[in-house]
Design an enzyme around this catalytic site. Structure first.
Site, PDB file in Angstrom:
ATOM      1  N   PRO A 173      32.353   2.984  -7.091  1.00 20.75           N
ATOM      2  CA  PRO A 173      31.532   3.302  -5.879  1.00 20.75           C
ATOM      3  C   PRO A 173      31.103   1.841  -5.089  1.00 20.75           C
ATOM      4  O   PRO A 173      30.139   1.218  -5.664  1.00 20.75           O
ATOM      5  CB  PRO A 173      30.337   3.892  -6.456  1.00 20.75           C
ATOM      6  CG  PRO A 173      30.177   3.390  -7.747  1.00 20.75           C
ATOM      7  CD  PRO A 173      31.604   2.897  -8.308  1.00 20.75           C
TER       8      PRO A 173
ATOM      9  N   ASP B  57      29.769  -3.488  -5.070  1.00 23.58           N
ATOM     10  CA  ASP B  57      29.640  -2.619  -5.940  1.00 23.58           C
ATOM     11  C   ASP B  57      28.280  -2.117  -6.265  1.00 23.58           C
ATOM     12  O   ASP B  57      27.263  -2.467  -6.328  1.00 23.58           O
ATOM     13  CB  ASP B  57      30.084  -3.050  -7.360  1.00 23.58           C
ATOM     14  CG  ASP B  57      29.981  -2.108  -8.361  1.00 23.58           C
ATOM     15  OD1 ASP B  57      29.557  -1.062  -8.342  1.00 23.58           O
ATOM     16  OD2 ASP B  57      30.602  -2.525  -9.809  1.00 23.58           O
ATOM     17  N   HIS B  58      28.223  -0.751  -5.738  1.00 24.11           N
ATOM     18  CA  HIS B  58      26.923   0.111  -5.593  1.00 24.11           C
ATOM     19  C   HIS B  58      26.200   0.446  -6.633  1.00 24.11           C
ATOM     20  O   HIS B  58      25.080   0.494  -6.831  1.00 24.11           O
ATOM     21  CB  HIS B  58      26.956   1.284  -4.584  1.00 24.11           C
ATOM     22  CG  HIS B  58      25.726   1.547  -3.739  1.00 24.11           C
ATOM     23  ND1 HIS B  58      24.480   1.250  -4.340  1.00 24.11           N
ATOM     24  CD2 HIS B  58      25.495   2.067  -2.596  1.00 24.11           C
ATOM     25  CE1 HIS B  58      23.626   1.588  -3.269  1.00 24.11           C
ATOM     26  NE2 HIS B  58      24.285   2.258  -2.177  1.00 24.11           N
ATOM     27  N   ARG B  59      26.913   0.087  -8.066  1.00 29.85           N
ATOM     28  CA  ARG B  59      26.151   0.251  -9.126  1.00 29.85           C
ATOM     29  C   ARG B  59      25.198  -0.727  -9.509  1.00 29.85           C
ATOM     30  O   ARG B  59      24.322  -0.555 -10.360  1.00 29.85           O
ATOM     31  CB  ARG B  59      27.257   0.433 -10.257  1.00 29.85           C
ATOM     32  CG  ARG B  59      28.276   1.414 -10.250  1.00 29.85           C
ATOM     33  CD  ARG B  59      29.285   1.547 -11.333  1.00 29.85           C
ATOM     34  NE  ARG B  59      30.080   0.449 -11.146  1.00 29.85           N
ATOM     35  CZ  ARG B  59      31.229  -0.207 -11.984  1.00 29.85           C
ATOM     36  NH1 ARG B  59      31.651   0.834 -12.845  1.00 29.85           N
ATOM     37  NH2 ARG B  59      31.930  -1.170 -11.509  1.00 29.85           N
ATOM     38  N   VAL B  60      25.527  -1.930  -8.843  1.00 32.04           N
ATOM     39  CA  VAL B  60      24.579  -3.033  -9.293  1.00 32.04           C
ATOM     40  C   VAL B  60      24.108  -3.704  -8.036  1.00 32.04           C
ATOM     41  O   VAL B  60      22.711  -3.994  -7.949  1.00 32.04           O
ATOM     42  CB  VAL B  60      25.585  -4.422  -9.657  1.00 32.04           C
ATOM     43  CG1 VAL B  60      25.108  -5.530 -10.106  1.00 32.04           C
ATOM     44  CG2 VAL B  60      26.323  -3.619 -10.849  1.00 32.04           C
TER      45      VAL B  60
END
Length: 471
Positions: free
Chosen positions: A273, A443-446
């Site tokens: 994502p 990276d939108h997870r991080v």
């Protein structure tokens, strides 16, 4: 540093028979002999893994021929991995008894590509083994025929047509990435051999993968003579519709090994994502600094890499990476990977510890990396250790674009060109400034929006006041 071929022992029939005779002649029963202590004389040479992402390799050229004596540490074969052409050395002394995958053939990592005999007496036995049905099927599965092969087989009932089709690659094999024939595409060993034989590579027609010149082409050309070789090639060259850039229209070109790797990475990146943040940076001060120190060998790429690295020092989360979806790593080094277009595809040489290295050294290192990338001679640690990626299309006049996040990294920044722009000054007047657009994909997870916004603010401050870039 060249990689080593892994060649486990295969017990030969003579050694196995000797063991059986020894066991039968003894009056006492002995414990079974461990396979690890059998002194075998024939070894399989496997396709080595030259990078962490490599699943198969292509044989560019065999440096040695069947029957040649080999010494430990000697180069035997040039393999095209997913990123580079690399000389591969043997780990053992012996004789190259049988080549199972020819030049241009593809083999999976770990698949046998040749047999190594310990002494000359074992060479014939090794050749027999290589020609056995099991070995032949293994070799066939690991080295598929070129894309043109099915068309040739379809004409098998017409001998003249088949012969013509088979001869065509030898006389009209222009590499699709050779810029219309202006640039010669040859294996490293072929280039070395051409220099030794004083042969001009530009006059040789390659028969390797996608028209690449390999060692046997150089040898054949040198043996036949330049005049004799050039005339038939010119006479037999088929007429083909070509665009202005020299590309053969309507042709189907298979992926190179590097392009296949890029394709896999891009598909993998779709599972991450991502989001994007853009920023406008005034570059007047950076442009002035560049003009001042350009004569010392400093490149704009090195200046941008240095500025980015200094900004990452203050925002380590943007330099982090998430690989398993459950945790992320604050990388201990700031390694700036920079996208470079090569003949075979896209690769990202890495400027390691860019925050700690001065811009003059970075510039020299960058030039060295680009030369090695275009010669397909990068070592794995020179392209696989990036923690943050730059993609710069500003030299082509592109003002803005989005970049795709490379798997295993946290962010990539797309850099556009610096262009004169009419802007309002702080005192309310109209002025002219050079500005560039940068877009970061993360990276939108991080990494979150605020993280990128703060990073870009810091980067903008460094570029607009670049006094720290030269220290």
């Amino acid at each position: 540093m060249a990689h080593l071929l892994h060649t486990p022992f295969i017990p030969s029939s003579s050694s196995s028979a000797a063991l059986r005779r020894s066991s039968a002649s003894s009056g006492t029963r002995r414990p079974p002999v461990s396979p690890g202590v059998v002194r075998a004389k024939i070894r399989e040479i496997f396709m080595p893994a030259l990078s962490s992402t490599m699943t198969e390799g292509k044989i560019v050229s065999w440096v040695k021929s069947e029957g040649d004596k080999l010494s430990k540490g000697e180069s035997v074969v040039v393999v095209e991995s997913d990123k580079a052409d690399m000389d591969v050395e043997t780990f053992y002394d012996g004789y190259l008894a049988a080549i199972m995958v020819d030049e241009g053939g593809v083999a999976a990592v770990g698949a046998p590509i040749a047999l190594l005999a310990e002494n000359e007496d074992e060479i014939e036995q090794a050749k027999s083994k290589a020609q056995s049905p099991s070995s032949a099927s293994s070799s066939a599965s690991s080295s598929p025929a070129p894309a043109a092969a099915p068309a040739v087989e379809a004409q098998s009932d017409k001998a003249p047509v088949k012969a013509a089709a088979a001869a065509a690659p030898a006389v009209a094999s222009t590499h699709p990435a050779s810029e219309g024939g202006k640039r010669v595409v040859a294996s490293p060993y072929a280039k070395k051999l051409a220099k030794e034989l004083k042969v001009e590579l530009g006059r040789i027609v390659g028969t390797g993968p996608l028209g690449r010149i390999v060692a046997k082409d150089v040898e054949a050309f040198a043996a036949s003579g330049a005049a004799a070789a050039a005339a038939p090639a010119a006479a037999a060259a088929p007429a083909a519709a070509k665009s202005g850039s020299g590309v053969e229209l309507g042709s189907v070109v298979p992926f190179t090994t590097m392009q296949s790797a890029v394709s896999r990475n891009m598909v993998e990146s779709l599972g991450v994502p991502t989001f994007r943040v853009g920023y406008t940076i005034t570059t007047d001060a950076l442009d002035a600094l560049y003009k001042k120190i350009k004569s010392k060998g400093v490149t704009m790429t090195a200046l941008l890499a240095k500025a980015t690295a200094l900004a990452l020092v203050k925002h380590p989360v943007v330099n982090s990476s998430c690989r398993d979806g459950n945790s992320f790593t604050y990388n201990s080094s700031i390694n700036i990977a920079i996208a470079v277009a090569t003949e075979g595809g896209l690769i990202t040489p890495v400027l390691q510890d860019a925050d700690k290295v001065d811009v003059y050294t970075l510039s020299r290192k960058w030039k060295e990396l680009v030369d090695k990338a275009r010669a397909k001679q990068l070592q794995p640690h020179e392209y696989s250790t990036g923690t943050f990626t730059l993609s710069n299309l500003g030299m082509f006049g592109v003002d803005r674009f989005d970049a795709i996040l490379p798997p295993g990294t946290g962010a990539i920044m797309a850099v556009g060109s610096s262009q004169p722009t009419v802007v309002a000054t702080k005192d309310g007047r109209i002025g002219m400034k050079n500005q560039m657009q940068v877009n970061v994909t993360a990276d939108h997870r991080v990494i979150y929006g605020a993280d990128l916004a703060q990073f870009l603010q810091t980067l903008s401050q460094i570029i607009e006041d670049p006094k720290d870039l030269t220290f």
